[in-house]
Design an enzyme around this catalytic site. Structure first.
Site: not given
Length: 247
Positions: A66, A110, A203
């Site tokens: 992402h 992911d 992230s």
């Protein structure tokens, strides 16, 4: 369920899009994590965004899918990302390899590999991080560390310096409130009774267990309450090895 992927949007309005940092952790000793990469991202909508990642080969960085964007610049050798040092290396990304089954709505698979246009120079400030072996199924109960440039508090601005926090692997039942959680390909991490967690800006950063990268920071509840969900690296070693071998 109010999921929050952990990348950092820099130019959007609203509290839900402000920069973020590791919560309840401590500042890393400068350059003690030489594999860490700060990702400067231009999104498909031309916003500026940021993620963490880590160098696994001189020309490959591992991060979360992402965090993909129109273009990505990788900063290596940084501790304070706003204070330039001789250790810095800024490299452009040549190609982004998202996992073919990545689903941005469910936030599954992911994981993304970034091939750099140039190979990084390995120095005291820049190095690579070993990955979990194929199908090495790390058990719940292990104490690990998450590392990144995310928020230190839900309402605080982003940290300029690299942070780390101790987080314990949980039983999969602790993440049952995340409807898309998959134990075989994801890790449930962080004691629900302790406010120690990853958050926006983290992230793509690694979960380190005994010096080995076992997970990639993926998402957390919007209120930052643990546990968080990490992509389980061992599940994806065949895919990672294939990309590295062919590129």
């Amino acid at each position: 369920m109010h999921l929050l992927t952990l990348h950092l949007l820099l130019l959007l309005l609203g509290s839900s899009t402000k920069a973020g940092e590791i919560i309840g952790g401590t500042e890393c000793i400068p350059h003690s994590r030489p594999y860490m990469a700060y990702l400067e991202i231009v999104t498909s909508e031309n916003y500026l965004s940021a993620c963490s990642g880590f160098l696994i080969r001189r020309n490959f960085v591992l991060t979360a899918a992402h965090c993909a964007g129109r273009s990505i610049t990788v900063l290596l050798g940084a501790h304070n990302k706003t204070s330039k040092e001789d250790t810095w290396q800024k490299l452009e990304v040549e190609k982004q390899f998202l996992h073919p089954k990545y689903d941005e709505n469910l936030v599954v698979h992911d994981i993304m590999l970034l091939k750099l246009k140039e190979k990084a120079k390995l120095t005291l400030g820049v190095g690579t991080l070993p990955l979990s072996a194929n199908f090495n199924f790390i058990p719940p109960g292990r104490m690990c560390r998450a590392v990144g440039w995310g928020r230190t508090n839900v309402n605080e601005p982003a940290s300029d310096t690299l942070q780390e926090v101790k987080m314990r692997l949980q039983e999969p039942q602790a993440c049952k409130h995340f409807t898309s959680f998959r134990h075989n390909s994801q890790l449930c991490v962080g004691n629900p009774k302790k406010m120690q967690n990853v958050y926006k800006g983290d992230s793509g950063g690694p979960l380190l267990c005994a010096g080995i990268a076992q997970g990639i920071a993926s998402y957390v509840h919007r209120n930052a309450k643990p546990p968080a969900v990490f992509t389980r690296i061992s599940h994806y070693r065949p895919w990672i090895n294939k990309i590295l071998r062919e590129n």
